[in-house]
Motif scaffolding. Structure first.
Motif, PDB file in Angstrom:
ATOM      1  N   PRO A   1       0.446   3.846  16.564  1.00 30.62           N
ATOM      2  CA  PRO A   1       1.050   3.783  15.234  1.00 30.62           C
ATOM      3  C   PRO A   1       2.437   4.422  15.202  1.00 30.62           C
ATOM      4  O   PRO A   1       2.653   5.505  15.758  1.00 30.62           O
ATOM      5  N   MET A   2       3.376   3.715  14.554  1.00 25.31           N
ATOM      6  CA  MET A   2       4.709   4.235  14.245  1.00 25.31           C
ATOM      7  C   MET A   2       4.828   4.205  12.734  1.00 25.31           C
ATOM      8  O   MET A   2       4.718   3.122  12.127  1.00 25.31           O
ATOM      9  N   VAL A   3       5.038   5.354  12.122  1.00 25.50           N
ATOM     10  CA  VAL A   3       4.875   5.503  10.677  1.00 25.50           C
ATOM     11  C   VAL A   3       6.136   6.116  10.080  1.00 25.50           C
ATOM     12  O   VAL A   3       6.655   7.113  10.586  1.00 25.50           O
ATOM     13  N   ASN A   4       6.619   5.511   8.984  1.00 26.28           N
ATOM     14  CA  ASN A   4       7.810   6.007   8.290  1.00 26.28           C
ATOM     15  C   ASN A   4       7.436   6.599   6.939  1.00 26.28           C
ATOM     16  O   ASN A   4       6.558   6.071   6.249  1.00 26.28           O
TER      17      ASN A   4
ATOM     18  N   PRO B   1      -0.814  -4.886  16.962  1.00 28.41           N
ATOM     19  CA  PRO B   1      -0.084  -4.479  15.755  1.00 28.41           C
ATOM     20  C   PRO B   1      -0.785  -3.317  15.058  1.00 28.41           C
ATOM     21  O   PRO B   1      -1.984  -3.089  15.241  1.00 28.41           O
ATOM     22  N   ASN B   2      -0.019  -2.608  14.250  1.00 28.80           N
ATOM     23  CA  ASN B   2      -0.571  -1.519  13.438  1.00 28.80           C
ATOM     24  C   ASN B   2      -0.722  -1.944  11.973  1.00 28.80           C
ATOM     25  O   ASN B   2      -0.773  -1.107  11.080  1.00 28.80           O
ATOM     26  N   PHE B   3      -0.808  -3.238  11.751  1.00 28.30           N
ATOM     27  CA  PHE B   3      -0.931  -3.790  10.400  1.00 28.30           C
ATOM     28  C   PHE B   3      -1.610  -5.147  10.511  1.00 28.30           C
ATOM     29  O   PHE B   3      -1.655  -5.749  11.593  1.00 28.30           O
ATOM     30  N   GLY B   4      -2.143  -5.607   9.396  1.00 23.75           N
ATOM     31  CA  GLY B   4      -2.734  -6.941   9.378  1.00 23.75           C
ATOM     32  C   GLY B   4      -4.134  -6.948   8.785  1.00 23.75           C
ATOM     33  O   GLY B   4      -4.736  -5.902   8.539  1.00 23.75           O
ATOM     34  N   ARG B   5      -4.636  -8.151   8.579  1.00 29.80           N
ATOM     35  CA  ARG B   5      -5.976  -8.318   8.033  1.00 29.80           C
ATOM     36  C   ARG B   5      -7.004  -8.163   9.139  1.00 29.80           C
ATOM     37  O   ARG B   5      -6.751  -8.548  10.285  1.00 29.80           O
ATOM     38  N   PRO B   6      -8.169  -7.604   8.832  1.00 34.14           N
ATOM     39  CA  PRO B   6      -9.201  -7.450   9.867  1.00 34.14           C
ATOM     40  C   PRO B   6      -9.803  -8.788  10.268  1.00 34.14           C
ATOM     41  O   PRO B   6      -9.606  -9.803   9.602  1.00 34.14           O
ATOM     42  N   GLY B   7     -10.540  -8.772  11.388  1.00 36.71           N
ATOM     43  CA  GLY B   7     -11.308  -9.941  11.785  1.00 36.71           C
ATOM     44  C   GLY B   7     -10.519 -11.025  12.487  1.00 36.71           C
ATOM     45  O   GLY B   7     -10.983 -12.161  12.609  1.00 36.71           O
TER      46      GLY B   7
ATOM     47  N   ILE C   1      -8.687  -2.932  14.430  1.00 35.21           N
ATOM     48  CA  ILE C   1      -7.929  -1.709  14.722  1.00 35.21           C
ATOM     49  C   ILE C   1      -6.681  -1.668  13.849  1.00 35.21           C
ATOM     50  O   ILE C   1      -6.400  -0.670  13.172  1.00 35.21           O
ATOM     51  N   SER C   2      -5.942  -2.762  13.846  1.00 32.37           N
ATOM     52  CA  SER C   2      -4.665  -2.844  13.129  1.00 32.37           C
ATOM     53  C   SER C   2      -4.829  -2.543  11.645  1.00 32.37           C
ATOM     54  O   SER C   2      -4.062  -1.767  11.059  1.00 32.37           O
ATOM     55  N   SER C   3      -5.817  -3.181  11.043  1.00 33.34           N
ATOM     56  CA  SER C   3      -6.047  -3.033   9.609  1.00 33.34           C
ATOM     57  C   SER C   3      -6.419  -1.598   9.254  1.00 33.34           C
ATOM     58  O   SER C   3      -5.938  -1.049   8.244  1.00 33.34           O
ATOM     59  N   ALA C   4      -7.259  -0.973  10.086  1.00 31.42           N
ATOM     60  CA  ALA C   4      -7.673   0.407   9.808  1.00 31.42           C
ATOM     61  C   ALA C   4      -6.484   1.360   9.824  1.00 31.42           C
ATOM     62  O   ALA C   4      -6.382   2.264   8.987  1.00 31.42           O
ATOM     63  N   VAL C   5      -5.563   1.148  10.771  1.00 31.08           N
ATOM     64  CA  VAL C   5      -4.350   1.973  10.824  1.00 31.08           C
ATOM     65  C   VAL C   5      -3.539   1.788   9.542  1.00 31.08           C
ATOM     66  O   VAL C   5      -3.139   2.760   8.887  1.00 31.08           O
ATOM     67  N   GLN C   6      -3.288   0.545   9.179  1.00 34.10           N
ATOM     68  CA  GLN C   6      -2.449   0.260   8.014  1.00 34.10           C
ATOM     69  C   GLN C   6      -3.042   0.820   6.725  1.00 34.10           C
ATOM     70  O   GLN C   6      -2.337   1.457   5.930  1.00 34.10           O
ATOM     71  N   VAL C   7      -4.329   0.590   6.530  1.00 33.97           N
ATOM     72  CA  VAL C   7      -4.968   1.055   5.285  1.00 33.97           C
ATOM     73  C   VAL C   7      -4.868   2.577   5.169  1.00 33.97           C
ATOM     74  O   VAL C   7      -4.559   3.118   4.092  1.00 33.97           O
ATOM     75  N   TYR C   8      -5.108   3.269   6.267  1.00 33.82           N
ATOM     76  CA  TYR C   8      -5.034   4.739   6.254  1.00 33.82           C
ATOM     77  C   TYR C   8      -3.617   5.210   5.950  1.00 33.82           C
ATOM     78  O   TYR C   8      -3.414   6.064   5.081  1.00 33.82           O
ATOM     79  N   VAL C   9      -2.629   4.645   6.649  1.00 35.20           N
ATOM     80  CA  VAL C   9      -1.236   5.068   6.455  1.00 35.20           C
ATOM     81  C   VAL C   9      -0.783   4.817   5.024  1.00 35.20           C
ATOM     82  O   VAL C   9      -0.188   5.697   4.372  1.00 35.20           O
ATOM     83  N   GLU C  10      -1.070   3.635   4.514  1.00 31.54           N
ATOM     84  CA  GLU C  10      -0.572   3.275   3.183  1.00 31.54           C
ATOM     85  C   GLU C  10      -1.289   4.038   2.079  1.00 31.54           C
ATOM     86  O   GLU C  10      -0.752   4.188   0.968  1.00 31.54           O
ATOM     87  N   SER C  11      -2.472   4.572   2.360  1.00 27.88           N
ATOM     88  CA  SER C  11      -3.174   5.383   1.358  1.00 27.88           C
ATOM     89  C   SER C  11      -2.415   6.675   1.070  1.00 27.88           C
ATOM     90  O   SER C  11      -2.636   7.317   0.034  1.00 27.88           O
ATOM     91  N   PHE C  12      -1.503   7.075   1.970  1.00 28.78           N
ATOM     92  CA  PHE C  12      -0.672   8.257   1.759  1.00 28.78           C
ATOM     93  C   PHE C  12       0.722   7.898   1.246  1.00 28.78           C
ATOM     94  O   PHE C  12       1.577   8.780   1.110  1.00 28.78           O
ATOM     95  N   GLY C  13       0.977   6.625   0.998  1.00 27.14           N
ATOM     96  CA  GLY C  13       2.272   6.190   0.508  1.00 27.14           C
ATOM     97  C   GLY C  13       3.312   5.982   1.592  1.00 27.14           C
ATOM     98  O   GLY C  13       4.493   5.772   1.287  1.00 27.14           O
ATOM     99  N   TYR C  14       2.904   6.036   2.855  1.00 23.55           N
ATOM    100  CA  TYR C  14       3.822   5.802   3.960  1.00 23.55           C
ATOM    101  C   TYR C  14       3.775   4.325   4.364  1.00 23.55           C
ATOM    102  O   TYR C  14       2.965   3.560   3.863  1.00 23.55           O
TER     103      TYR C  14
END
Length: 248
Positions: free
Chosen positions: A202-205, A181-187, A146-159
């Motif tokens: 998710p909390m996104v800046n 967490p909303n970040f991290g490696r999967p698995g 879950i965490s990794s999917a959130v992070q990858v999506y957010v960072e793909s937009f530069g956030y």
């Protein structure tokens, strides 16, 4: 210790979650330029009490209000006050309710009138990142899928994803194990199983992920003053897939 809920407990949490979702839907209708964050808090509290429930946040570790009202660069835990919302602001409203002894918890970031394209995109990406994460909230997966999917999506937009504050388990208590967490490696992390209930948030800046706590000891703001958005739902992990308990 992760507390696995019975099917009956999840039914109680559905009812609490539905009330929280309805409360936030009501608040989305009233947020407009000229309203104060204290007035939004009053409307939320009255709605929750009218439905025979109790606001989760009021008095929790000394928190003074029934909602968290975080405006613009405020990430989470903003105090409702006499602050008047202005055209172009964004406000993250976090809301919890206790019904029949069980908790519901959710948050939405709401545009105040017409907002900039950048602000609207941030709101949309933050919401989208939650749903990307939920796609992985399945029995047999690991928590950080879950965490990794959130992070990858957010960072793909530069956030950036806030690191210092995370989601959590939820049930009779607002905050239970595990941290989400909303970040991290999967698995990594615990294996997801039927009966786990998580508050995924998710909390996104727009800017960097660094944050600080204001002198009131509660309100979290972005270190660089950039806009922040927050989107949260209570999610039950079930054998037939995740169920979002706080969506109306």
């Amino acid at each position: 210790m992760i507390i696995i809920k019975t099917d009956m407990e999840i039914e109680y949490m559905r009812r609490a979650g539905k009330l929280v979702g309805e409360t936030l839907a009501r608040l989305e209708e009233v947020v407009k330029p000229g309203i104060t964050t204290a007035e939004i808090d009053r409307i939320a509290e009255e709605f929750i009490l009218k439905n025979n429930a109790k606001p989760s946040f009021k008095g929790y570790q000394g928190f003074p209000a029934s909602i968290c009202a975080s405006v613009n660069e405020e990430v989470v835990h903003g105090f409702p006050s006499n602050r008047v919302l202005q055209e172009g602001d964004i406000i993250s409203v976090d809301c919890g309710a206790i019904l029949n002894g069980y908790q519901g918890d959710a948050a939405r970031t709401i545009a105040v009138g017409k907002v900039s394209d950048d602000a609207q995109k941030l709101i949309d990406v933050t919401k989208g990142s939650f749903f990307k994460g939920v796609e992985h909230a399945k029995v047999g997966n690991r928590l950080t899928d879950i965490s990794s999917a959130v992070q990858v999506y957010v960072e793909s937009f530069g956030y950036s994803v806030v690191r210092d504050f995370v989601g959590h388990g939820i049930g009779r208590d607002m905050h239970e194990d595990p941290e989400v967490p909303n970040f991290g490696r999967p698995g990594r992390g615990p294996k997801l199983s039927h009966g786990m209930v998580l508050a995924i948030e998710p909390m996104v800046n727009i800017g960097k992920y660094y944050v600080r706590v204001k002198p009131n000891g509660w309100t979290v703001v972005t270190e660089d003053g950039s806009l922040s958005a927050h989107y949260e739902n209570t999610v039950a992990i079930l054998n037939n897939g995740p169920e979002i308990l706080t969506l109306v």
